[in-house]
Design an enzyme around this catalytic site. Structure first.
Site, PDB file in Angstrom:
ATOM      1  N   ASN A 168       0.806  -1.226   0.000  1.00  0.00           N
ATOM      2  CA  ASN A 168       0.000   0.000   0.000  1.00  0.00           C
ATOM      3  C   ASN A 168       0.839   1.276   0.000  1.00  0.00           C
ATOM      4  O   ASN A 168       0.432   2.289  -0.544  1.00  0.00           O
ATOM      5  CB  ASN A 168      -0.973   0.000   1.184  1.00  0.00           C
ATOM      6  CG  ASN A 168      -0.278  -0.068   2.525  1.00  0.00           C
ATOM      7  OD1 ASN A 168       0.791  -0.667   2.666  1.00  0.00           O
ATOM      8  ND2 ASN A 168      -0.887   0.533   3.534  1.00  0.00           N
ATOM      9  N   LYS A 191      12.534  -7.023   1.041  1.00  0.00           N
ATOM     10  CA  LYS A 191      11.650  -7.833   0.210  1.00  0.00           C
ATOM     11  C   LYS A 191      10.352  -7.051   0.000  1.00  0.00           C
ATOM     12  O   LYS A 191       9.491  -7.017   0.873  1.00  0.00           O
ATOM     13  CB  LYS A 191      11.392  -9.185   0.894  1.00  0.00           C
ATOM     14  CG  LYS A 191      10.746 -10.226  -0.024  1.00  0.00           C
ATOM     15  CD  LYS A 191       9.247 -10.023  -0.076  1.00  0.00           C
ATOM     16  CE  LYS A 191       8.583 -10.923  -1.126  1.00  0.00           C
ATOM     17  NZ  LYS A 191       7.159 -10.568  -1.306  1.00  0.00           N
ATOM     18  N   GLU A 194       4.923  -8.543  -3.624  1.00  0.00           N
ATOM     19  CA  GLU A 194       4.937  -9.035  -5.001  1.00  0.00           C
ATOM     20  C   GLU A 194       4.060  -8.184  -5.917  1.00  0.00           C
ATOM     21  O   GLU A 194       4.222  -8.202  -7.140  1.00  0.00           O
ATOM     22  CB  GLU A 194       4.492 -10.492  -5.047  1.00  0.00           C
ATOM     23  CG  GLU A 194       3.082 -10.733  -4.551  1.00  0.00           C
ATOM     24  CD  GLU A 194       2.851 -12.179  -4.165  1.00  0.00           C
ATOM     25  OE1 GLU A 194       2.130 -12.869  -4.911  1.00  0.00           O
ATOM     26  OE2 GLU A 194       3.384 -12.616  -3.134  1.00  0.00           O
ATOM     27  N   GLU A 266       4.287  -3.879  12.450  1.00  0.00           N
ATOM     28  CA  GLU A 266       3.175  -2.934  12.286  1.00  0.00           C
ATOM     29  C   GLU A 266       2.091  -3.665  11.520  1.00  0.00           C
ATOM     30  O   GLU A 266       2.246  -3.957  10.339  1.00  0.00           O
ATOM     31  CB  GLU A 266       3.656  -1.680  11.553  1.00  0.00           C
ATOM     32  CG  GLU A 266       2.713  -0.499  11.702  1.00  0.00           C
ATOM     33  CD  GLU A 266       1.815  -0.356  10.507  1.00  0.00           C
ATOM     34  OE1 GLU A 266       0.668  -0.864  10.578  1.00  0.00           O
ATOM     35  OE2 GLU A 266       2.234   0.239   9.516  1.00  0.00           O
ATOM     36  N   CYS A 300      -2.899   1.329   6.818  1.00  0.00           N
ATOM     37  CA  CYS A 300      -2.971   0.667   8.120  1.00  0.00           C
ATOM     38  C   CYS A 300      -3.599   1.581   9.161  1.00  0.00           C
ATOM     39  O   CYS A 300      -4.343   1.131  10.035  1.00  0.00           O
ATOM     40  CB  CYS A 300      -1.573   0.251   8.582  1.00  0.00           C
ATOM     41  SG  CYS A 300      -0.761  -0.922   7.478  1.00  0.00           S
ATOM     42  N   GLU A 400     -10.576  -5.383  10.194  1.00  0.00           N
ATOM     43  CA  GLU A 400      -9.993  -4.440   9.244  1.00  0.00           C
ATOM     44  C   GLU A 400     -10.426  -4.787   7.818  1.00  0.00           C
ATOM     45  O   GLU A 400     -10.102  -5.856   7.303  1.00  0.00           O
ATOM     46  CB  GLU A 400      -8.472  -4.474   9.355  1.00  0.00           C
ATOM     47  CG  GLU A 400      -7.786  -3.425   8.513  1.00  0.00           C
ATOM     48  CD  GLU A 400      -6.274  -3.428   8.695  1.00  0.00           C
ATOM     49  OE1 GLU A 400      -5.688  -2.340   8.720  1.00  0.00           O
ATOM     50  OE2 GLU A 400      -5.684  -4.528   8.795  1.00  0.00           O
ATOM     51  N   GLU A 477       8.601   2.770  14.553  1.00  0.00           N
ATOM     52  CA  GLU A 477       9.328   3.290  13.410  1.00  0.00           C
ATOM     53  C   GLU A 477       9.220   4.803  13.435  1.00  0.00           C
ATOM     54  O   GLU A 477       8.394   5.377  14.146  1.00  0.00           O
ATOM     55  CB  GLU A 477       8.760   2.725  12.107  1.00  0.00           C
ATOM     56  CG  GLU A 477       8.851   1.205  12.026  1.00  0.00           C
ATOM     57  CD  GLU A 477       8.421   0.666  10.696  1.00  0.00           C
ATOM     58  OE1 GLU A 477       9.209   0.765   9.743  1.00  0.00           O
ATOM     59  OE2 GLU A 477       7.298   0.146  10.603  1.00  0.00           O
TER      60      GLU A 477
END
Length: 496
Positions: A168, A191, A194, A266, A300, A400, A477
Site C-alpha cells: 500500500n 523484500k 509481489e 506494524e 494501516c 480491518e 518506526e
C-alpha cells in the site's frame, strides 16, 4: 508540456514505464533470479499487467544475506557516522531529482493517484534527509559509578536487517525502514510486496549511485512464500521489520523465534475518528474524508470508524455523504479523488465485507458497490462507502476491511466515545476533533493507541514515532525511536 506530463503521456500511449529495473538487486547491481523465473506486475487502474520482474527464492535470499553480512563486517558498521550521513543526504537529493519517474512507477504499481504517489516520494526523501542528520547524534550515556570507575554505553548496529515492505505504501515504507537502519550502521535485505516491486529496486539503485558500498542494501523480489518466508527465517538476519496483516505477522513472529530474532511489527488497525459536538465542523469533515478515502482506504492507520456524538450526527453525516458522493474515481495518472484498490483478490475481499453487512441489515448511506474507471470501464475499483451506525460487536467495527469503507458509531458523550474507540482488538492510531483542548488531551491519554491525532488526521511526519498496541503490533518506526530499533545497547564498566 513539462517533463512529468511528457512521461505520463508516454505511459498512456505504451501502457508501461520504460527502463524499469530488471532483476534482483544484489551486491551492488541487478541480476536475474537464480531460477531465471519472472512474475508480472499489474496496473490496478486497468487490471492489466504492465511489466515483469524477477521471481526470487530461498537461494537468492541466502545470497542477499551473505552479501549484506559481508558488507557489514567489511566496513559499513565502522564507517564514520558523518560519512553515512553524507551518503543518506545524497540519497534524499537523488530521490527528489528523480521524483517524477518514481511517482509514476508507484502510481502504476500500486494504483494510487499521482498526487498521492508524489507525496509518498517526497516523504521518502524526507526520511533519508532526517536520518542523514541523525547519524552523528546517536550518543550513549555515562553512568555515575563513583570515584575509581568509568561506566558508559554504546549504541551498536544490530547487523543484517530484513525489511518486508507492504503493497500500500511501497516507497515510503521502504524509506522509513531502510534510512534508520543504514544510519545506525546496519546492512539491509529488503523484500517488497509481489504486487509492488519496482520502487524498492529503484531506491536500491539510487542508494548505490549516492555512494552506498556494494552489499549494504539488497532487494529480493518474489512471493511471500518463496522469498519473504526464507528471509524472515534466515539465521543470518539479526532484525526483522515487517508491515502487513495480523495473520502474516504472527507467522513472522513464529519464524523469527527460531533464531531469537528481534522484531518491529506494524500490523494494521481499525482506527477511530472521534468527532465531538464542539468540533470545527469543516476541519472534521475534511479530516474524516481524508482519513478513510485517501489511497482508497488502503492504509494501516486509516480512520475506518467514525465515532460521532449523537447531538451532531445527523447533520454531519448528511454533509459527509454529500461530499463522498462527489468524489471522482479513475486511473491514478489522471489524478482523480480516489484510485483503484490493489488487486482483484483484494477487491473481492472488500466487496465481501459489504455484502455480508447487507445481509445483516446494515444501512448503506452511500456507495457499497464494485465499480470501474468511468472512462475505460477497466480496473479494480470500489465505491467510497459509508455504513450507518453499527453495534460494537459487528464485523465492520471489529475487523480491518482495508478499503474505502467507513463504519459509523454513535456516542452519547466524550466518555462513551472513548469506550467505543477502545472497543476493538486493534490500537494503531486514533483521531479526535474537538475545540476543548482539555478534553482532547484527556482522551489522548486514555486512548489505547500508539499515536493520537488532534484536530488533524495524519498530523506529524518522520519526526514522530509510529507503531501500535494490541493486534496492531509492537516496536516503533520513525523518529529517533525508530533509529534505536536498529541498535543494541552495550554497557561498559571499568575500574580505573
Amino acid at each position: 508540456m513539462n517533463a512529468q506530463s511528457e512521461l505520463v503521456a508516454q505511459v498512456r500511449r505504451t501502457g508501461t514505464l520504460p527502463d524499469l529495473p530488471d532483476g534482483l538487486y544484489l551486491d551492488g547491481g541487478f541480476r536475474p533470479a537464480t531460477s531465471r523465473r519472472t512474475m508480472e506486475s499489474f496496473d490496478p487502474g486497468k487490471g492489466e499487467a504492465f511489466a515483469s520482474f524477477a521471481r526470487g527464492d530461498a537461494d537468492d535470499v541466502d545470497a542477499a544475506v551473505t552479501s549484506a553480512a559481508r558488507a557489514f563486517e567489511a566496513g559499513w558498521r565502522d564507517t564514520a557516522p558523518v560519512e553515512r550521513g553524507r551518503i543518506l543526504a545524497r540519497v534524499a537529493q537523488l530521490i527528489l531529482a528523480e521524483a517524477d519517474r518514481l511517482a509514476i512507477a508507484e502510481c502504476l504499481d500500486s494504483g494510487k493517484t499521482l498526487a498521492e504517489a508524489e507525496g509518498d516520494v517526497r516523504g521518502a526523501a524526507r526520511a533519508f534527509e532526517y536520518y542523514a542528520g541523525a547519524c552523528d547524534k546517536l550518543e550513549g550515556k555515562t553512568f555515575p559509578l563513583g570515584a575509581g570507575y568509568l561506566g558508559y554505553s554504546l549504541h551498536e548496529p544490530v547487523g543484517v536487517t530484513a525489511h518486508v515492505i507492504p503493497w500500500n505504501y511501497p516507497i515510503s515504507t521502504a524509506a522509513r525502514g531502510l534510512a534508520p537502519a543504514l544510519a545506525a550502521g546496519c546492512t539491509v535485505v529488503a523484500k517488497p510486496a509481489e504486487q509492488t516491486p519496482f520502487t524498492a529496486l529503484m531506491l536500491a539503485d539510487i542508494l548505490s549511485r549516492a555512494g552506498l558500498p556494494a552489499g549494504v542494501c539488497n532487494v529480493v523480489t518474489g512471493t511471500g512464500a518463496e522469498a519473504g518466508a526464507p528471509l524472515v527465517g534466515h539465521p543470518g538476519i539479526a532484525h526483522v521489520t515487517f508491515t502487513g496483516s495480523v495473520a502474516t505477522g504472527k507467522r513472522v513472529m513464529k519464524s523469527a523465534a527460531d533464531h531469537v530474532t528481534r522484531l518491529v511489527l506494524e500490523l494494521g488497525g481499525k482506527s477511530p475518528v472521534i468527532v465531538l459536538k464542539d468540533c470545527d465542523r469543516e476541519a472534521a469533515l475534511n479530516g474524516v474524508l481524508g482519513a478513510i478515502f485517501e489511497n482508497a482506504g488502503q492504509i494501516c492507520s486509516a480512520g475506518s470508524r467514525l465515532v460521532i456524538e449523537r447531538r451532531i450526527a445527523d447533520s454531519f453525516l448528511e454533509e459527509l455523504v454529500a461530499r463522498t458522493r462527489r468524489l471522482t474515481l479513475g486511473h491514478g495518472l489522471r489524478n482523480p479523488d480516489m484510485g483503484p484498490v490493489s488487486s482483484a483478490e483484494h477487491l473481492a475481499k472488500i466487496s465481501g465485507f459489504v455484502e455480508r453487512a447487507r445481509t445483516r441489515g446494515s444501512e448503506i448511506l452511500t456507495g457499497g458497490n464494485i465499480a470501474s474507471d468511468p472512462q475505460t470501464g477497466q480496473g479494480w475499483f470500489f465505491e467510497p462507502t459509508i455504513i450507518a451506525d453499527r453495534p460494537a460487536d459487528d464485523e465492520l467495527v471489529q475487523e480491518e476491511v482495508f478499503g474505502p469503507v467507513l463504519t459509523v458509531q454513535i456516542a452519547e458523550d466524550a466518555d462513551h466515545a472513548l469506550e467505543l474507540a477502545n472497543g476493538t482488538p486493534f490500537g494503531l492510531v486514533a483521531g479526535i476533533y474537538t475545540s476543548d483542548h482539555g478534553t482532547a488531551h484527556r482522551l489522548a491519554r486514555r486512548l489505547d493507541a500508539g499515536q493520537v491525532f488532534i484536530n488533524e488526521y495524519f498530523a506529524g511526519g518522520i519526526e514522530v514515532p509510529f507503531g501500535g498496541t494490541k493486534l496492531s503490533g509492537f516496536g516503533r518506526e520513525k523518529g529517533l525511536e525508530g533509529l534505536l530499533s536498529y541498535c543494541r545497547t552495550k554497557s561498559v564498566a571499568a575500574k580505573l
